[in-house]
Write an enzyme that holds these catalytic residues in place. Structure first.
Site, short mmCIF file in Angstrom:
data_model
loop_
_atom_site.label_atom_id
_atom_site.label_comp_id
_atom_site.label_asym_id
_atom_site.label_seq_id
_atom_site.Cartn_x
_atom_site.Cartn_y
_atom_site.Cartn_z
N LYS A 145 -17.40 8.98 8.35
CA LYS A 145 -17.65 8.89 6.91
C LYS A 145 -18.62 10.02 6.53
CE LYS A 145 -15.72 4.31 6.73
NZ LYS A 145 -15.86 2.87 6.90
N ARG A 198 0.83 -1.21 0.00
CA ARG A 198 0.00 0.00 0.00
C ARG A 198 0.86 1.26 0.00
NH1 ARG A 198 -4.08 -3.05 3.84
NH2 ARG A 198 -5.81 -3.18 2.37
N THR A 245 -9.76 3.98 27.52
CA THR A 245 -9.18 4.82 26.46
C THR A 245 -9.70 6.24 26.65
OG1 THR A 245 -8.83 4.98 24.07
CG2 THR A 245 -11.00 4.27 24.76
N THR A 246 -8.85 7.20 26.31
CA THR A 246 -9.21 8.61 26.46
C THR A 246 -10.41 8.95 25.58
OG1 THR A 246 -6.93 9.13 26.96
CG2 THR A 246 -8.30 10.96 26.23
N SER A 256 -22.60 -14.47 11.61
CA SER A 256 -21.93 -13.33 10.99
C SER A 256 -21.94 -13.45 9.47
CB SER A 256 -20.48 -13.29 11.52
OG SER A 256 -19.75 -12.25 10.94
N THR A 259 -8.68 -6.80 0.58
CA THR A 259 -9.90 -6.02 0.80
C THR A 259 -11.03 -6.60 -0.06
OG1 THR A 259 -8.50 -4.11 1.22
CG2 THR A 259 -10.82 -3.68 0.86
N HIS A 276 -21.88 2.71 6.25
CA HIS A 276 -21.92 3.30 4.91
C HIS A 276 -23.30 3.83 4.54
CE1 HIS A 276 -17.83 2.31 3.90
NE2 HIS A 276 -18.02 1.18 4.55
N SER A 285 -19.45 -2.17 1.87
CA SER A 285 -18.62 -1.07 1.40
C SER A 285 -17.96 -1.31 0.05
CB SER A 285 -17.58 -0.70 2.44
OG SER A 285 -16.54 -1.63 2.43
C1 LIG Z 1 -15.01 2.03 7.91
C2 LIG Z 1 -15.86 0.93 8.49
C3 LIG Z 1 -15.93 0.73 9.87
C4 LIG Z 1 -15.02 1.44 10.81
O1 LIG Z 1 -15.40 2.76 11.00
P1 LIG Z 1 -14.29 3.84 11.39
O2 LIG Z 1 -15.05 4.91 12.04
O3 LIG Z 1 -13.61 4.23 10.11
O4 LIG Z 1 -13.33 3.15 12.32
C5 LIG Z 1 -16.84 -0.18 10.35
N1 LIG Z 1 -17.63 -0.90 9.53
C6 LIG Z 1 -17.55 -0.76 8.19
C7 LIG Z 1 -18.45 -1.59 7.33
C8 LIG Z 1 -16.65 0.14 7.63
O5 LIG Z 1 -16.54 0.24 6.30
#
Ligand SMILES: *Cc1c(COP(=O)(O)O)cnc(C)c1O
Length: 404
Positions: free
Chosen positions: A247, A21, A276-277, A136, A362, A216, A188
């Site tokens: 997104k 990448r 986590t913060t 799943s 991917t 998405h 996605s």
């Molecule tokens: C991008 C994505 C996530 C993770 O979301 P982020 O806020 O980017 O960490 C979760 N599920 C799907 C299907 C995604 O495409």
């Protein structure tokens, strides 16, 4: 062990397979999306971004930027702690209320990313509910897969969007075991949409909880941007709706919306939430402004769908093969890793068009593609330039055309 040599040889493997990448070094410009400056060894160049998940350009929206500035001027940079130890600011509280309202649920719970929300929620449910079986979808996102793995509970993978396979697996499982069906609305990479209603019907029949990743879809579908489940009037049938603030909402962070008891349970037991913060208040303020804007404004959603239609029509006119799906994701199929990377490089270097190649793992091998994401801010001229550039490359590269 020679650690350095090990790292390098593993990386060499990626290079050989053509899937190493390379990041584009970009500088986005306020108010000028989808244009960005790309830093190259030969100096800076202007490019048009065609693969952003800032689907509606909200990362550049004045309402979002103003809210973030105001928050930083008002309360400074970081949250200063975990949610439990001084890190909960009023912005976080308002954001969680807003998310609950968006999805018609009793409560919302924010995480530092969508990845964390999936990982922590599925992981905690699977660890804590005795005997839980998670069903799943085969194409679920890595964050869901990792969460289910971390849960170490029993899991059944059902064929992507295949109701018969899901039902066969539900029917074969111990009827008394607690069950959860985990899936996405818009997937996605292919941009296809799950049969949410039918999955909920099966969940009812077999007494399962439902967990829907709407990452998405939030902001983009439904009358208030609540996602596909909102559009289809199904939000009340889902146990958990999960989304991202990174997104279409244009900022960063993840969340779940569910019953008050479920959110309180995850808040109280999920390691990935507790230790986590908290998100900086400025991010919470920006997300809040973005959600509120998109709840009230259909303009971005309407224009977004118009741009998607325009792009698909122009691709069809030129015979450029793209996957037909009912969403805003336009996968232009190349089917070869090296060609896909080559086309992407030429688009970037000679056409100032930036579309990252999508290769294995991917997507499956032989389905390598350019994943194009039009936004409301891409003009007719932008679309014409993109399709014209692809048209030329298709000829040069002797790629198959789609015969209408
Ligand atoms: C991008 C994505 C996530 C993770 O979301 P982020 O806020 O980017 O960490 C979760 N599920 C799907 C299907 C995604 O495409």
């Amino acid at each position: 062990m020679d650690f350095e040599a090990f790292f390098k040889s593993e990386l060499d493997g990626l290079h050989t397979e053509g899937r190493y990448r390379v990041f584009a070094d970009l500088e986005r410009h306020r108010g000028n999306f989808p244009r960005a400056t790309r830093h190259t060894p030969d100096g800076p160049k202007e490019v048009t971004v065609w693969c952003s998940n800032d689907y509606l350009g909200m990362g550049q929206h004045p309402a979002v930027i103003e809210a973030m500035k105001e928050a930083i001027d008002h309360c400074g940079a970081g949250a200063g702690g975990t949610r439990n130890i001084s890190g909960t600011t009023h912005y976080h509280v308002l954001l969680e209320r807003e998310l609950a309202d968006l999805h018609g649920k009793e409560a919302g719970l924010i995480f530092n990313s969508g990845y964390m929300s999936n990982w922590a929620t599925l992981g905690t449910l699977g660890q804590k509910i005795p005997g839980l079986i998670i069903f799943s979808d085969a194409l679920n996102h890595a964050s869901m897969i990792e969460g289910i793995r971390y849960a170490k509970c029993e899991r059944m993978i059902w064929k992507h969007n295949d109701l018969d396979d899901l039902e066969a697996k539900l029917a074969a499982a111990d009827p008394s075991a607690p069950k959860l069906i985990a899936f996405e609305s818009v997937y996605s990479m292919d941009g296809d949409i799950a049969p949410i209603k039918e999955i909920c019907d099966l969940a009812d029949k077999y007494g399962a909880m439902t967990y829907l990743d709407e990452v998405h879809a939030v902001g983009m579908y439904g009358p208030r941007g609540g996602g596909i489940a909102e559009r289809e009037g199904l939000m009340d049938r889902l146990t958990v709706i999960e989304g991202t603030l990174g997104k279409a909402f244009g900022v960063m962070g993840g969340y779940i919306a569910a019953s008050a008891a479920l959110c309180d349970f995850i808040r109280s037991f999920a390691s990935g939430f507790i230790f986590t913060t908290a998100l900086p208040p400025t991010l919470a303020a920006g997300a809040l402004a973005s959600i509120r804007h998109l709840k009230a404004s259909p303009f971005e959603r309407v224009r977004h769908q118009d741009r998607v239609r325009k792009l698909r029509t122009m691709l069809d006119q030129r015979g450029i093969p793209h996957m037909h799906n009912p969403s805003h994701i336009v996968p232009v199929m190349v089917g070869d890793a090296a060609k896909c990377k080559w086309i992407s490089d030429i688009l970037l270097d000679t056409c100032d068009v930036y579309v990252q190649p999508i290769n294995y793992p991917t997507v499956a091998k032989k389905t390598e593609r350019l994943r194009i994401t039009p936004t409301p801010l891409h003009s007719d001229a932008d679309i014409e330039h993109l399709v014209g550039s692809l048209h030329q490359l298709w000829s040069r590269c002797a790629l198959a055309r789609h015969v209408a």
